[in-house]
Enzyme design. Structure first.
Site, PDB file in Angstrom:
ATOM      1  CB  ALA A  50      -0.550  -0.276   1.031  1.00 16.44           C
ATOM      2  CG  ASP A  51       2.731   5.212  -1.950  1.00 16.47           C
ATOM      3  OD1 ASP A  51       3.565   5.182  -1.566  1.00 16.47           O
ATOM      4  OD2 ASP A  51       2.254   5.831  -1.932  1.00 16.47           O
ATOM      5  CB  THR A  52      -1.063   6.780   2.522  1.00 15.95           C
ATOM      6  OG1 THR A  52      -1.465   5.114   2.844  1.00 15.95           O
ATOM      7  CG2 THR A  52      -1.568   7.517   3.145  1.00 15.95           C
TER       8      THR A  52
END
Length: 198
Positions: free
Chosen positions: A76-78
């Protein structure tokens, strides 16, 4: 069926050492191994959701070659977005303070891209949540900076930590703001694993 039941017979790799994501996986009862996926995350002119999904894909690709072929790799990447400007992890305390002044009294978006890499197929999606901050005084900003929490967080705050006291409203998935939208992950898993059974 619960997420941990869907994944009971899978070897799950979390392509991250983020304490928040590890905490959420443990909360969900998922048996997993965490492997770091360090990549460059330059900010470019593409849409924020595109950038988060591309970064998530690159993280998953980096890790999948290091593990068993039958493993299910999750990454994931935020990022935080205000007025079409991406606020990544601040370079230093000064930049963190500037981010917090920008967020003060405003509503911003949090985007998280997720990649589930399984059976040589990368499944990618994203979630968007709107977060509203109270007006912050300089004293509050200075006190928060002194905790050290803002320095390794996109947008210079953590909703699951001291930064929670600044948040007046969350529209959408709370866990997305923590860095991992659980409901989206569940929907992706159902699609992927049902397809496998057919």
């Amino acid at each position: 069926m619960m997420i941990h039941e869907l994944l009971r017979h899978k070897k799950v790799i979390l392509a991250s050492v983020s304490p928040r994501r590890k905490e959420l996986f443990s909360l969900l009862g998922i048996s997993f191994e965490a492997i770091p996926a360090k990549i460059e995350e330059p900010i470019n002119s593409e849409a924020p959701q595109t950038q988060t999904m591309q970064n998530a894909l690159r993280k998953a690709q980096l890790v999948k070659d290091k593990v068993d072929k039958d493993a299910l790799v999750v990454s994931a990447d935020t990022i935080v977005v205000l007025d079409n400007h991406i606020l990544g992890k601040p370079a230093d305390t000064e930049e963190a303070g500037n981010y917090l002044r920008l967020l003060s009294g405003r509503t911003h978006s949090v985007f998280t891209g997720i990649c589930v890499y399984y059976n040589e197929i990368a499944n990618i999606n994203y979630e968007q949540t709107f977060v509203t901050f109270a007006e912050l005084s300089e004293t509050e900003i200075d006190s928060y900076l002194a905790t050290g929490e803002p320095l390794d967080k996109a947008g210079a705050y953590g909703i699951q930590g001291f930064g929670a006291q600044f948040v007046t409203k969350v529209e959408g998935c709370y866990f997305n703001v923590m860095g991992f939208p659980i409901r989206l992950f569940y929907e992706m898993l159902k699609t992927i694993l049902v397809e496998e059974e057919q």
